[in-house]
Motif scaffolding. Sequence first.
Motif, PDB file in Angstrom:
ATOM      1  N   HIS A 193       4.361  -4.190   0.267  1.00 46.18           N
ATOM      2  CA  HIS A 193       4.932  -3.535   1.447  1.00 46.18           C
ATOM      3  C   HIS A 193       3.799  -3.031   2.333  1.00 46.18           C
ATOM      4  CE1 HIS A 193       8.924  -3.512  -0.523  1.00 46.18           C
ATOM      5  NE2 HIS A 193       8.162  -3.486  -1.602  1.00 46.18           N
ATOM      6  N   LEU A 194       3.654  -3.690   3.472  1.00 43.85           N
ATOM      7  CA  LEU A 194       2.552  -3.380   4.382  1.00 43.85           C
ATOM      8  C   LEU A 194       2.892  -2.139   5.200  1.00 43.85           C
ATOM      9  CD1 LEU A 194      -0.061  -5.023   4.955  1.00 43.85           C
ATOM     10  CD2 LEU A 194       1.155  -6.071   6.865  1.00 43.85           C
ATOM     11  N   THR A 195       1.920  -1.256   5.361  1.00 38.46           N
ATOM     12  CA  THR A 195       2.134  -0.073   6.200  1.00 38.46           C
ATOM     13  C   THR A 195       2.015  -0.465   7.667  1.00 38.46           C
ATOM     14  OG1 THR A 195       1.197   1.319   4.480  1.00 38.46           O
ATOM     15  CG2 THR A 195       1.246   2.251   6.709  1.00 38.46           C
ATOM     16  N   GLU A 196       2.915   0.081   8.500  1.00 37.58           N
ATOM     17  CA  GLU A 196       2.831  -0.220   9.933  1.00 37.58           C
ATOM     18  C   GLU A 196       2.134   0.918  10.656  1.00 37.58           C
ATOM     19  OE1 GLU A 196       6.710  -1.114  11.551  1.00 37.58           O
ATOM     20  OE2 GLU A 196       7.142  -2.261   9.733  1.00 37.58           O
ATOM     21  N   LEU A 197       1.326   0.553  11.619  1.00 34.48           N
ATOM     22  CA  LEU A 197       0.670   1.576  12.433  1.00 34.48           C
ATOM     23  C   LEU A 197       1.716   2.306  13.269  1.00 34.48           C
ATOM     24  CD1 LEU A 197      -2.436  -0.255  13.975  1.00 34.48           C
ATOM     25  CD2 LEU A 197      -2.503   1.705  12.429  1.00 34.48           C
ATOM     26  N   SER A 198       1.581   3.611  13.367  1.00 35.48           N
ATOM     27  CA  SER A 198       2.431   4.328  14.329  1.00 35.48           C
ATOM     28  C   SER A 198       1.821   4.112  15.715  1.00 35.48           C
ATOM     29  CB  SER A 198       2.460   5.823  13.988  1.00 35.48           C
ATOM     30  OG  SER A 198       1.170   6.367  14.211  1.00 35.48           O
ATOM     31  N   ALA A 223      -2.103   3.536  16.428  1.00 39.16           N
ATOM     32  CA  ALA A 223      -2.583   2.327  17.109  1.00 39.16           C
ATOM     33  C   ALA A 223      -3.434   2.715  18.318  1.00 39.16           C
ATOM     34  CB  ALA A 223      -1.402   1.472  17.533  1.00 39.16           C
ATOM     35  N   LYS A 224      -2.946   3.744  19.042  1.00 40.34           N
ATOM     36  CA  LYS A 224      -3.677   4.199  20.227  1.00 40.34           C
ATOM     37  C   LYS A 224      -5.030   4.789  19.805  1.00 40.34           C
ATOM     38  CE  LYS A 224      -2.853   6.830  24.400  1.00 40.34           C
ATOM     39  NZ  LYS A 224      -2.209   8.002  24.902  1.00 40.34           N
ATOM     40  N   TYR A 225      -4.998   5.560  18.754  1.00 39.39           N
ATOM     41  CA  TYR A 225      -6.217   6.204  18.253  1.00 39.39           C
ATOM     42  C   TYR A 225      -7.283   5.170  17.877  1.00 39.39           C
ATOM     43  CZ  TYR A 225      -9.162   9.167  15.287  1.00 39.39           C
ATOM     44  OH  TYR A 225     -10.222   9.831  14.727  1.00 39.39           O
ATOM     45  N   LEU A 226      -6.844   4.090  17.226  1.00 45.98           N
ATOM     46  CA  LEU A 226      -7.791   3.044  16.804  1.00 45.98           C
ATOM     47  C   LEU A 226      -8.044   1.985  17.872  1.00 45.98           C
ATOM     48  CD1 LEU A 226      -6.571   2.377  13.126  1.00 45.98           C
ATOM     49  CD2 LEU A 226      -8.601   3.636  13.840  1.00 45.98           C
TER      50      LEU A 226
END
Length: 573
Positions: free
Chosen positions: A547-552, A556-559
Amino acid sequence: MSVQVVAAKMAEVDLKDIPSGKGLPAGSPVSPATEGKNIVKNEASASAAMSPSAESSAKMPQASAMKRTDPQQNGGEAFVNRDGTVAEAPRMKKIQFADQKQEFSKRPSKIGRRSLSRSISQSSTDSYSSAASYTDSSDDETSPRDKQQKNSKGNGDFCIKTSNRLNSEMPALMALRKRAQGEKPLAGAKVVGCTHITAQTAVLMETLSALGAQCRWAACNIYSTQNEVAAALAEGGFSVFAWKGESEDDFWWCIDRCVNVEGWQPNMILDDGGDLTHWIYKKYPNMFKKIKGIVEESVTGVHRLYQLSKAGKLCVPAMNVNDSVTKQKFDNLYCCRESILDGLKRTTDVMFGGKQVVVCGYGEVSRKGCCAALKAMGSIVYVTEIDPICALQACMDGFRLVKLNEVIRQVDIVITCTGNKNVVVRENLDRMKNGCIVCNMGHSNTEIDVASLRTPELTWERVRSQVDHVIWPDGKRIVLLAEGRLLNLSCSTVPTFVLSITATTQALALIELYNAPEGRYKQDVYLLPKKMDEYVASLHLPTFDAHLTELSDEQAKYLGLNKNGPFKPNYYR
Ligand SMILES: NC(=O)c1ccc[n+]([C@@H]2O[C@H](COP(=O)([O-])OP(=O)(O)OC[C@H]3O[C@@H](n4cnc5c(N)ncnc54)[C@H](O)[C@@H]3O)[C@@H](O)[C@H]2O)c1
């Protein structure tokens, strides 16, 4: 001949979700994975095939650039239904050899099933490995070139030996086929391939065919062809020219038969080692007018492509699959980690605990592959390296870094995995102790100077298929495996699931090059776009019920990333 189809789980996705290369929009969310359908598998390992739960949570990106609608496709039948449905029982198929009236049935009768189980349960010692070849009834002396062969439909455009086993565990290729329903991203593609002809390659070829391509194939290694697979492919309508134990002359003859055919010209090349590409350059340079691209898998072949590019002689775009992250991180490493011990065991029955082993080179194949496996078995492992960075890694992983000459007298096993030439030369071989095992895990047979052992004072004794004792006048013997050719593919089997990752990468590279709009790729060598690497990995996750974790959005903005990837920069390794 028995081939069995069993149910398995896999991701179910749409073709439109396949990511494309440079400049294409990042994707839309994906269809959830569901229960998978079928893959070709052998009976013995069917139950262990896949994870029981294969719900995919991966987000798949979109790739509109790859859609094609041309219905043209390979004339042959695949073993697995192209629509991805479960075939309850394989149909009856026969291959006839005019000179020997030999017939093989793919439909397992009760007895057939029993004998298949038997042959598969023996596979740890005899399958297509060297250890097996001397018990393989198909290993007759007659050259396949001297036989008239026809499949049950009367097609004779192939040249193979025969047999009886096929297996596979390749969920991502199945997923690609599923996605291709109604869409043929390789319609019109004429792929000429030169790779190891194994069950995994068969599934790749079937997949390319299901995606619309026509395929003609030769082997990239004279020992690694699984005769049963080549036979099954020929029966399925594929033009295959390969058998286990080809001579050097046979090898080039087979490649030539693949490309030199009336009324058919390749427009894509899938190569492993660069020999096919080299042959076309040398013999049929005009063919490159129609060729849209080369996909190359090996370090050696890629090296040749870069040389051509540097000399301004590369006349089509080429995709370097060898250096794609998924190939390096999985194939070179896990494949070798799992098969080095297998290859040594099958050929020599050696015990590893306490044995002194020197491994030449400390790259992907060596480092986490061979050295890790041998260390885990209790061997004392020495490493040689030319590159200080890899050398330092070896030291920090706890291996003694030595020059070959410092340990050559004491070691029990010598393994080369450098991709280089003359790493072990006659002087080293002269100094080895009695019974020392010598083998190679690199792509080419150039790493050990085997030719230097063919001198009058040395006696060669073949003790098993692929195992030679070379005997010195004083009675000392060394044990040379596969005549210096790569051990695992010559003398053992390799893990299908890992090769599935490479095969999927190859298929996507072909799709990308074949469908790329004019100008996207120039006459140069390219890496597969990172997004496709990630996509290949995501297709394999459902097997593990991962189960892959999804970026919030915030993360996503932070990275500074798109939520759907790529998640790493292109230079990430
Ligand atoms: N057997 C298999 O299943 C399999 C799988 C993948 C790759 N390969 C092949 O294995 C070979 C190595 O692949 P890799 O991915 O590990 O490459 P790599 O470049 O990561 O590693 C090779 C290492 O050998 C070192 N080296 C070169 N010449 C040397 C010498 N004379 N002495 C000592 N070290 C030397 C290099 O510095 C490098 O670190 C290639 O030929 C590749 O095609 C085999």
